[in-house]
Design a protein around this motif. Structure first.
Motif, PDB file in Angstrom:
ATOM      1  N   UNK A  78       0.616  10.974  43.694  1.00  0.00           N
ATOM      2  CA  UNK A  78       2.000  11.200  44.118  1.00  0.00           C
ATOM      3  C   UNK A  78       3.004  10.343  43.342  1.00  0.00           C
ATOM      4  N   UNK A  79       2.696   9.071  43.153  1.00  0.00           N
ATOM      5  CA  UNK A  79       3.635   8.191  42.455  1.00  0.00           C
ATOM      6  C   UNK A  79       3.851   8.597  41.014  1.00  0.00           C
ATOM      7  N   UNK A  80       2.786   8.954  40.322  1.00  0.00           N
ATOM      8  CA  UNK A  80       2.904   9.389  38.922  1.00  0.00           C
ATOM      9  C   UNK A  80       3.733  10.658  38.830  1.00  0.00           C
ATOM     10  N   UNK A  81       3.477  11.605  39.719  1.00  0.00           N
ATOM     11  CA  UNK A  81       4.201  12.874  39.668  1.00  0.00           C
ATOM     12  C   UNK A  81       5.667  12.696  40.036  1.00  0.00           C
ATOM     13  N   UNK A  82       5.938  11.766  40.941  1.00  0.00           N
ATOM     14  CA  UNK A  82       7.336  11.480  41.278  1.00  0.00           C
ATOM     15  C   UNK A  82       8.073  10.939  40.059  1.00  0.00           C
ATOM     16  N   UNK A  83       7.404  10.098  39.283  1.00  0.00           N
ATOM     17  CA  UNK A  83       8.010   9.573  38.061  1.00  0.00           C
ATOM     18  C   UNK A  83       8.205  10.676  37.019  1.00  0.00           C
ATOM     19  N   UNK A  84       7.203  11.552  36.890  1.00  0.00           N
ATOM     20  CA  UNK A  84       7.321  12.654  35.930  1.00  0.00           C
ATOM     21  C   UNK A  84       8.505  13.543  36.297  1.00  0.00           C
ATOM     22  N   UNK A  85       8.636  13.867  37.586  1.00  0.00           N
ATOM     23  CA  UNK A  85       9.749  14.732  38.023  1.00  0.00           C
ATOM     24  C   UNK A  85      11.090  13.997  37.957  1.00  0.00           C
ATOM     25  N   UNK A  86      11.091  12.779  38.502  1.00  0.00           N
ATOM     26  CA  UNK A  86      12.353  12.079  38.670  1.00  0.00           C
ATOM     27  C   UNK A  86      12.868  11.397  37.427  1.00  0.00           C
TER      28      UNK A  86
END
Length: 277
Positions: free
Chosen positions: A212-220
């Protein structure tokens, strides 16, 4: 006697090294007046030559030949990645066993890095389910044998040769929680897909909470600042459901067999914008 060139220049010293012509500079005192055959047959002394770049090229070539020869007749396969540090009593290990078994039962060989942890788990699941379990090891500074659940294995000296095998012989990547090595494989796969170096195939992250944290960074950060396109996010599937893993793998496989160059990737449009190498 020195013969001058028509333009008045003095000719540069010319030396031949096999098919290579070298002009200018000073000849080597060690090789002057000898031939390649002579040095091969006569030379005695240090073995440092085996570590020079020309010799490494032959080693690299031999690794590709060995890898292609071993894996060319594999059935359909999926590469599974994850941490070598995952303990056997961890839920991530159990997930790896279950994923390996599900892939084997569906007729896929399972390819891993052949190490312990999550890699062992996927190999174990495939082996126990009667499937083909493949391990592609790597030479490391510390000793690491292929795990006991590998049926067919090979150890590589060079990471880039090993990476080629992971991609070339896989229909999809399934990525369990892992560290730097796992992230390396993840982002290399995404780069190859995004730049259209490989036919699009699924990149599946297993473990929504972990990723979740990695994907939040990729999106955000990446998508928000425009360093990737929003459509690139659709190249990644994230799930906790093994049935969904299998559905995505099989849908892409079916689309590929029917001639869909997109590999069944959720109808992702081809980005015509600039590509990043």
């Amino acid at each position: 006697m020195t013969i001058e060139q028509p333009d008045g220049r003095r000719p540069r010293p010319t030396r031949h090294r096999g098919p290579v012509v070298l002009r200018g500079g000073e000849p080597s005192g060690q090789t002057e007046g000898t031939t390649t055959d002579q040095r091969l047959l006569d030379r005695r002394g240090p073995s440092d030559w085996v570590h020079t770049d020309p010799w490494r090229v032959l080693r690299i070539q031999s690794e590709f030949v060995e890898g292609f020869g071993l894996l060319a007749e594999l059935p359909r396969a999926v590469s599974v990645f994850g941490s070598a540090r995952t303990p056997r009593d961890h839920p991530h290990y159990a997930a790896g066993v279950a994923i390996g078994a599900a892939l084997a039962e569906a007729g896929y060989a399972v390819i891993t890095g052949g190490g312990p942890g999550a890699m062992e788990a996927a190999n174990r699941g495939a082996s126990e389910a009667g499937g083909l379990s493949v391990g592609l090891g790597i030479e490391l500074p510390f000793e690491q044998d292929l795990n006991e659940w590998v049926d067919v294995g090979i150890a590589f000296r060079y990471f880039f040769v090993r990476k080629t095998m992971f991609v070339k012989y896989a229909q999809a990547f399934v990525i369990l929680p892992g560290g730097f090595g796992t992230l390396d494989e993840l982002f290399e796969a995404l780069t190859l897909v995004q730049t259209r170096k490989v036919t699009r195939f699924p990149v599946i992250l297993f473990g929504t909470e972990y990723w979740a944290g990695l994907l939040a960074w990729v999106r955000g950060t990446l998508a928000e600042t425009g360093t990737i396109n929003a459509a690139d996010l659709d190249l990644i599937t994230v799930t906790d459901d093994i049935a969904e893993v299998m559905a995505v793998v099989q849908a892409a496989d079916s689309a590929r067999r029917s001639g869909d160059g997109g590999g069944g990737m959720q109808h992702v449009p081809v980005d015509q914008g600039p590509l990043e190498a």
